[in-house]
Design a protein around this motif. Structure first.
Motif, PDB file in Angstrom:
ATOM      1  N   ALA A  16     -28.405  22.583   8.139  1.00 43.68           N
ATOM      2  CA  ALA A  16     -27.760  21.481   7.426  1.00 43.68           C
ATOM      3  C   ALA A  16     -28.548  20.192   7.585  1.00 43.68           C
ATOM      4  N   THR A  17     -29.129  19.977   8.774  1.00 35.14           N
ATOM      5  CA  THR A  17     -29.932  18.779   9.009  1.00 35.14           C
ATOM      6  C   THR A  17     -31.195  18.796   8.167  1.00 35.14           C
ATOM      7  N   VAL A  18     -31.843  19.958   8.077  1.00 36.35           N
ATOM      8  CA  VAL A  18     -33.015  20.082   7.203  1.00 36.35           C
ATOM      9  C   VAL A  18     -32.651  19.683   5.779  1.00 36.35           C
ATOM     10  N   GLU A  19     -31.550  20.208   5.287  1.00 38.13           N
ATOM     11  CA  GLU A  19     -31.152  19.950   3.908  1.00 38.13           C
ATOM     12  C   GLU A  19     -30.815  18.478   3.686  1.00 38.13           C
ATOM     13  N   LYS A  20     -30.048  17.888   4.603  1.00 41.05           N
ATOM     14  CA  LYS A  20     -29.683  16.480   4.469  1.00 41.05           C
ATOM     15  C   LYS A  20     -30.915  15.579   4.591  1.00 41.05           C
ATOM     16  N   ALA A  21     -31.834  15.940   5.479  1.00 38.02           N
ATOM     17  CA  ALA A  21     -33.038  15.131   5.662  1.00 38.02           C
ATOM     18  C   ALA A  21     -33.921  15.168   4.423  1.00 38.02           C
ATOM     19  N   ALA A 198      -8.581  22.677  18.676  1.00 34.34           N
ATOM     20  CA  ALA A 198      -7.744  22.391  17.504  1.00 34.34           C
ATOM     21  C   ALA A 198      -6.524  21.558  17.877  1.00 34.34           C
ATOM     22  N   ARG A 199      -5.939  21.853  19.037  1.00 35.83           N
ATOM     23  CA  ARG A 199      -4.739  21.137  19.468  1.00 35.83           C
ATOM     24  C   ARG A 199      -5.036  19.657  19.714  1.00 35.83           C
ATOM     25  N   GLN A 200      -6.217  19.349  20.231  1.00 45.54           N
ATOM     26  CA  GLN A 200      -6.516  17.972  20.618  1.00 45.54           C
ATOM     27  C   GLN A 200      -7.120  17.141  19.492  1.00 45.54           C
ATOM     28  N   GLU A 201      -7.555  17.781  18.413  1.00 45.91           N
ATOM     29  CA  GLU A 201      -8.134  17.016  17.304  1.00 45.91           C
ATOM     30  C   GLU A 201      -7.046  16.206  16.611  1.00 45.91           C
ATOM     31  N   ILE A 202      -7.328  14.941  16.355  1.00 50.28           N
ATOM     32  CA  ILE A 202      -6.349  14.107  15.654  1.00 50.28           C
ATOM     33  C   ILE A 202      -6.688  13.966  14.168  1.00 50.28           C
ATOM     34  N   LEU A 203      -7.888  14.387  13.778  1.00 54.11           N
ATOM     35  CA  LEU A 203      -8.241  14.561  12.370  1.00 54.11           C
ATOM     36  C   LEU A 203      -8.325  16.056  12.125  1.00 54.11           C
ATOM     37  N   LYS A 204      -7.780  16.519  11.033  1.00 48.14           N
ATOM     38  CA  LYS A 204      -7.595  17.961  10.858  1.00 48.14           C
ATOM     39  C   LYS A 204      -8.553  18.610   9.863  1.00 48.14           C
ATOM     40  N   ASP A 205      -9.417  17.824   9.240  1.00 52.75           N
ATOM     41  CA  ASP A 205     -10.433  18.401   8.362  1.00 52.75           C
ATOM     42  C   ASP A 205     -11.468  19.104   9.237  1.00 52.75           C
ATOM     43  N   PRO A 206     -11.655  20.427   9.128  1.00 54.37           N
ATOM     44  CA  PRO A 206     -12.568  21.139  10.029  1.00 54.37           C
ATOM     45  C   PRO A 206     -13.981  20.546  10.007  1.00 54.37           C
ATOM     46  N   ILE A 207     -14.580  20.447  11.185  1.00 54.84           N
ATOM     47  CA  ILE A 207     -15.938  19.918  11.281  1.00 54.84           C
ATOM     48  C   ILE A 207     -16.911  21.023  10.881  1.00 54.84           C
ATOM     49  N   LEU A 208     -17.742  20.748   9.887  1.00 52.20           N
ATOM     50  CA  LEU A 208     -18.736  21.700   9.407  1.00 52.20           C
ATOM     51  C   LEU A 208     -20.140  21.222   9.791  1.00 52.20           C
ATOM     52  N   PRO A 209     -21.122  22.117   9.776  1.00 57.11           N
ATOM     53  CA  PRO A 209     -22.493  21.689  10.089  1.00 57.11           C
ATOM     54  C   PRO A 209     -22.966  20.513   9.246  1.00 57.11           C
ATOM     55  N   SER A 210     -22.576  20.472   7.989  1.00 56.31           N
ATOM     56  CA  SER A 210     -23.019  19.381   7.122  1.00 56.31           C
ATOM     57  C   SER A 210     -22.492  18.038   7.599  1.00 56.31           C
ATOM     58  N   GLY A 211     -21.277  18.020   8.154  1.00 57.27           N
ATOM     59  CA  GLY A 211     -20.717  16.777   8.663  1.00 57.27           C
ATOM     60  C   GLY A 211     -21.481  16.254   9.863  1.00 57.27           C
ATOM     61  N   VAL A 212     -21.902  17.167  10.738  1.00 59.45           N
ATOM     62  CA  VAL A 212     -22.716  16.767  11.898  1.00 59.45           C
ATOM     63  C   VAL A 212     -24.090  16.310  11.432  1.00 59.45           C
ATOM     64  N   ILE A 216     -26.493  12.971  12.186  1.00 61.60           N
ATOM     65  CA  ILE A 216     -27.851  13.073  12.735  1.00 61.60           C
ATOM     66  C   ILE A 216     -28.843  12.305  11.882  1.00 61.60           C
ATOM     67  N   VAL A 217     -28.786  12.506  10.570  1.00 66.19           N
ATOM     68  CA  VAL A 217     -29.743  11.848   9.682  1.00 66.19           C
ATOM     69  C   VAL A 217     -29.527  10.337   9.680  1.00 66.19           C
ATOM     70  N   LEU A 218     -28.292   9.913   9.737  1.00 66.12           N
ATOM     71  CA  LEU A 218     -28.015   8.480   9.836  1.00 66.12           C
ATOM     72  C   LEU A 218     -28.576   7.909  11.130  1.00 66.12           C
ATOM     73  N   LEU A 219     -28.376   8.618  12.238  1.00 68.37           N
ATOM     74  CA  LEU A 219     -28.802   8.125  13.549  1.00 68.37           C
ATOM     75  C   LEU A 219     -30.316   8.114  13.692  1.00 68.37           C
ATOM     76  N   ILE A 220     -30.981   9.055  13.060  1.00 67.26           N
ATOM     77  CA  ILE A 220     -32.447   9.116  13.178  1.00 67.26           C
ATOM     78  C   ILE A 220     -33.112   7.983  12.412  1.00 67.26           C
ATOM     79  N   GLY A 221     -32.402   7.454  11.404  1.00 67.04           N
ATOM     80  CA  GLY A 221     -33.021   6.505  10.495  1.00 67.04           C
ATOM     81  C   GLY A 221     -32.968   5.061  10.945  1.00 67.04           C
ATOM     82  N   GLU A 222     -33.610   4.212  10.158  1.00 63.90           N
ATOM     83  CA  GLU A 222     -33.773   2.808  10.504  1.00 63.90           C
ATOM     84  C   GLU A 222     -32.501   1.984  10.330  1.00 63.90           C
TER      85      GLU A 222
END
Length: 241
Positions: A16-21, A198-212, A216-222
């Motif tokens: 997912a990081t390759v694709e987003k990058a 799952a019990r402790q998450e307060i946002l319920k939209d499942p975290i997918l690789p694309s979300g992570v 990553i791409v935001l953090l790597i950038g300027e």
């Protein structure tokens, strides 16, 4: 076009990081031991935006020689995403000696050598560069897999130390995901542990690789050029609070 190395690039968060990058305009140097997964990436993206390397980061020779190999073809690289990792989801008592060595190599030792070898080459340019390490909430709150948790805790420590070591030109940050769906690791996580996440998450939209990968791409950038030594949680608000 800035160049970006991504390890563990063939599947899950790495793919997912390759694709987003690539979408963000990077030329990506993708490394993984999964040759078939890399071929799938090659079939989707052309040589103008992607270069792939079959690399097993459990191998000491690969760990110590990979960055030098990259720089035989590239004079400079903007960023490094240390994503390759192993998770077994089993008791420390069930680990063999070989598995202990393997997880220490892939999850920690590879980051030590790849990061220092990258920074050593890039700091001489005295220009902004960036490293993002993939940690885990397991490194902050523990894991049923003690070796995984221990290595991810070490990644967090290494991130903070290298932010000092590589300043002022190479920023070093970490992304710390919680339970990521649609990955090879997901099915190896014990059911009780998945239920706890799952019990402790307060946002319920499942975290997918694309979300992570977006983080990553935001953090790597300027755009986040003033951040270094930080650990950014991608956890639906679950840990730690």
């Amino acid at each position: 076009m800035n160049k970006l190395i991504v390890t563990g690039a063939a599947n899950g968060i790495g793919r997912a990081t390759v694709e987003k990058a690539i979408q963000a305009g990077y030329f990506v140097i993708a490394a993984d031991k999964d040759a078939e997964g890399l071929r799938a990436l090659n079939s989707r993206y052309g040589v103008d935006v992607l270069e792939t390397h079959v690399a097993d980061f459990s191998d000491n020779a690969v760990i110590k020689g990979f960055i030098a190999q990259v720089y035989e073809r590239h004079a400079t690289v903007y960023g490094l995403v240390n994503n390759a990792g192993i998770y077994h989801g089993k008791s420390v008592y069930a680990y063999t000696d070989e598995q202990v060595d393997e997880i220490l190599n892939v999850n920690l030792k590879a980051l030590v050598y790849l990061s220092k070898d990258f920074a050593e080459r890039e700091m001489k340019h005295e220009a902004p560069r960036s490293i993002v390490n993939i940690a885990s909430v397991a490194g902050e709150v523990g894991s049923c897999d003690a070796l995984y948790g221990a290595t991810k805790a070490a990644v967090i420590g290494l991130t903070k130390a290298n932010a000092w070591n590589f300043a002022p030109f190479v920023r070093v940050n970490a992304v710390s995901p919680a339970l990521i769906h649609e990955t090879a690791i997901y099915d190896t996580i014990p059911e009780y542990r998945r239920a706890e996440y799952a019990r402790q998450e307060i946002l319920k939209d499942p975290i997918l690789p694309s979300g992570v990968a977006e983080v990553i791409v935001l953090l790597i950038g300027e755009s986040l050029r003033h951040m270094t030594g930080k650990v950014i949680a991608v956890d639906n608000g679950a840990y730690p609070r």
